[in-house]
Write a protein that holds these residues in place. Structure first.
Motif, mmCIF file in Angstrom:
data_model
loop_
_atom_site.group_PDB
_atom_site.id
_atom_site.type_symbol
_atom_site.label_atom_id
_atom_site.label_comp_id
_atom_site.label_asym_id
_atom_site.label_seq_id
_atom_site.Cartn_x
_atom_site.Cartn_y
_atom_site.Cartn_z
ATOM 1 N N THR A 44 1.277 -1.059 0.047
ATOM 2 C CA THR A 44 -0.010 -0.133 0.171
ATOM 3 C C THR A 44 1.354 1.130 0.224
ATOM 4 N N ASP A 45 -0.270 2.381 -0.259
ATOM 5 C CA ASP A 45 0.938 3.768 -0.173
ATOM 6 C C ASP A 45 1.198 4.213 0.859
ATOM 7 N N PRO B 52 1.434 9.605 -4.715
ATOM 8 C CA PRO B 52 2.527 8.465 -5.244
ATOM 9 C C PRO B 52 3.448 7.904 -4.203
ATOM 10 N N SER B 53 3.742 6.512 -3.892
ATOM 11 C CA SER B 53 4.545 6.111 -3.711
ATOM 12 C C SER B 53 5.761 5.787 -3.580
ATOM 13 N N ALA B 54 7.145 5.415 -2.497
ATOM 14 C CA ALA B 54 7.882 5.598 -3.420
ATOM 15 C C ALA B 54 8.621 4.187 -3.820
ATOM 16 N N LEU B 127 7.143 9.361 18.239
ATOM 17 C CA LEU B 127 6.102 8.028 17.781
ATOM 18 C C LEU B 127 6.509 6.685 17.755
ATOM 19 N N GLU B 128 7.872 6.533 18.755
ATOM 20 C CA GLU B 128 8.352 5.458 18.563
ATOM 21 C C GLU B 128 6.711 4.240 19.418
ATOM 22 N N GLN B 129 6.522 4.140 20.253
ATOM 23 C CA GLN B 129 5.635 3.161 20.205
ATOM 24 C C GLN B 129 3.823 2.812 19.761
ATOM 25 N N THR B 130 3.982 4.003 18.599
ATOM 26 C CA THR B 130 3.143 3.841 17.402
ATOM 27 C C THR B 130 4.361 3.100 15.893
ATOM 28 N N LEU B 131 5.080 3.466 16.304
ATOM 29 C CA LEU B 131 5.920 2.280 15.153
ATOM 30 C C LEU B 131 6.185 0.879 16.080
ATOM 31 N N GLN B 132 5.697 0.829 17.025
ATOM 32 C CA GLN B 132 6.797 -0.325 17.716
ATOM 33 C C GLN B 132 4.986 -1.132 17.467
ATOM 34 N N ALA B 133 4.113 -0.792 17.766
ATOM 35 C CA ALA B 133 2.857 -1.300 17.593
ATOM 36 C C ALA B 133 1.686 -1.407 15.792
ATOM 37 N N ALA B 134 3.198 -0.448 15.311
ATOM 38 C CA ALA B 134 2.259 -1.484 13.569
ATOM 39 C C ALA B 134 3.141 -2.375 13.654
ATOM 40 N N SER B 152 5.850 -4.385 2.678
ATOM 41 C CA SER B 152 4.011 -4.412 3.757
ATOM 42 C C SER B 152 5.362 -3.317 4.760
ATOM 43 N N ILE B 153 5.658 -4.504 5.818
ATOM 44 C CA ILE B 153 6.188 -3.548 7.198
ATOM 45 C C ILE B 153 6.196 -2.409 6.983
ATOM 46 N N ILE B 154 7.387 -2.041 6.312
ATOM 47 C CA ILE B 154 7.431 -0.806 6.262
ATOM 48 C C ILE B 154 6.639 0.212 6.166
ATOM 49 N N SER B 155 5.743 0.422 4.902
ATOM 50 C CA SER B 155 4.522 0.688 4.042
ATOM 51 C C SER B 155 3.239 0.524 5.070
#
Lengths: 144, 295
Positions: A44-45, B52-54, B127-134, B152-155
């Motif tokens: 996804t984007d 658009p995404s990278a 935002l580190e907790q959000t990153l962790q929970a993602a 997928s994980i990064i996105s």
């Protein structure tokens, strides 16, 4: 027999799955509802394209799809009633696709031979207008 | 190192980086009635404008069989220089694009370094907790996850960051992350296009006219919130003027639908004409914008 490396990796992934299982019993956010249609082939984007669908309202998304690429467009709403309609036009308003013609499919794959800027419209088909607070989401996945 | 082993090693590193954040109660990601009216909606005049995404840029570069060009990336040793939230957000976006590029070229070690910088920026932005929970709950438990897993994980992680920022009335930070990603992708394209004269890259640059307009529309509501955002928008407006010189033609052709595969092929065609002089101008302006972000 799996190597120790694979066992460690599998254990780590299992731990991650357990750590996240807390969410599975809760009500799914709109984003998660859409992402279940994405599949592993599509990335996804990373943006949440959410818009209100009030009385007779349409959500409109204008985006550029690049040539020689395949995208998945997935849609979802928080409305328990009606069917979510996705209609795709080019910028000259030529109709390219409408999921109403295909059983209101919640996702569809689009391959572009050339770069095209499209207008994606979302609306609800139903016997009554959607109540206020109705939201629709479009998820755009890029085939990696 | 075999690709599968490299893949699992990188996934392990990524998870360690994310889960080594301070332990905290996991905040439920719940939307009442599935409703979330505060997400990263970019709504202007009733329309929404995705950027658009990278991944799309990285995919194009690898398809053109261009060599890996590490000089295009923002060095991670720059991280301590970013002391304002605007800079942190913009460079978080820049490194998101760099991650896409590195993942496409399977540069595992460099990805770990960038992920550390990403974590540093997330920490500075709270935002580190959000990153962790993602971390995705649907992660494949196969011992040899496919390379797409990283993408997928990064996105999904960056999607979660945007969601959190919008919910905490910091949508402008989310917009800056997206802007940083877009500028870095554009920087890669323009640098490679001018050095290789690759026609497909040049055409792609010309095709970014609408996404650039979307980006300006997305940032404009925050114009008066800080001078760095105002400066960035001003620079993007100058870049928009360059794009006025790009000639674009479009011809509609009926699409081909394969209902059983839930697939449609859009056969319409478009054509871009962009002069060398204009390309050089665009490249110069993008270079200036990117320098302001990473310096």
């Amino acid at each position: 027999m799996p190597s120790p490396h694979h066992i460690i990796t599998a254990a780590m992934l299992a731990a991650l799955l357990l750590a996240n299982s807390q969410l599975s019993g809760q009500q799914q956010p709109l984003g998660q509802r859409c992402s279940k249609h994405m599949g592993s082939e599509f990335v996804t984007d990373g943006q949440e394209h959410i818009a209100p669908l009030g009385d007779g309202q349409r959500a409109e998304f204008r985006t550029t799809f690049f040539g020689h690429s395949t995208y998945r467009l997935a849609i979802c709403s928080n409305s328990p009633q009606g069917h979510l309609v996705m209609t795709v036009y080019d910028t000259d308003k030529n109709l390219l696709f409408c999921n109403r013609d295909y059983g209101y499919s919640p996702y569809w794959d689009f391959s572009f031979t050339s770069t095209v800027t499209c207008i994606v419209q979302l609306e609800l088909d139903g016997p009554t207008p959607p109540p206020s607070g109705t939201m629709a989401m479009l998820a755009i996945g890029f085939k990696h | 190192m075999p690709r599968a082993v490299r893949t699992t090693a990188l996934l392990s590193a990524f998870c360690i980086i994310l889960t080594s954040c301070r332990p905290s109660p996991r905040k439920p990601h719940v939307e009442p009635d599935g409703l979330d009216s505060t997400s990263t909606v970019m709504s202007y005049g009733g329309s929404l404008f995705p950027i658009p995404s990278a991944w799309e840029v990285a995919h194009l570069l690898i398809r053109q069989q261009l060599d890996y060009a590490p000089q295009l990336l923002n060095p991670t040793h720059n991280a301590p220089r970013y002391t304002t939230s605007d800079k942190q957000a913009l460079n978080l976006g820049v490194w998101a694009a760099d991650l896409s590029y590195l993942n496409t070229y399977h540069k595992s070690q460099q990805m770990v370094e960038v992920l550390l910088a990403v974590r540093q920026m997330c920490s500075a932005l709270g935002l580190e907790q959000t990153l962790q929970a993602a971390l995705p709950s649907t992660m494949d438990s196969s011992p040899e996850p496919p390379p797409q897993t990283f993408a997928s994980i990064i996105s999904q992680s960056f999607g979660a960051l945007g969601h959190e920022l919008a919910q905490t009335d910091r949508a402008h930070v989310g917009a800056l992350i997206i802007a940083g990603t877009w500028v870095e992708g554009m920087y890669m394209l323009t640098q490679l296009a001018t050095t290789t004269s690759n026609r497909e890259l040049i055409n792609r640059i010309g095709e970014l006219r609408q996404p650039l307009a979307n980006l300006v529309d997305m940032l404009s509501p925050y114009y008066y919130t800080s001078s760095p955002i105002a400066d960035l928008v001003d620079q993007l407006l100058i870049l928009q003027q360059d794009f006025e010189g790009v000639i674009h033609t479009y011809t509609y052709k009926p699409a081909t639908v394969q209902p059983a595969q839930r697939h449609i092929t859009i056969n319409s065609t478009s054509r871009i004409v962009i002069s060398d002089y204009l390309l050089a101008d665009i490249a110069r302006h993008v270079h200036d914008i990117r320098t302001n972000i990473v310096e």
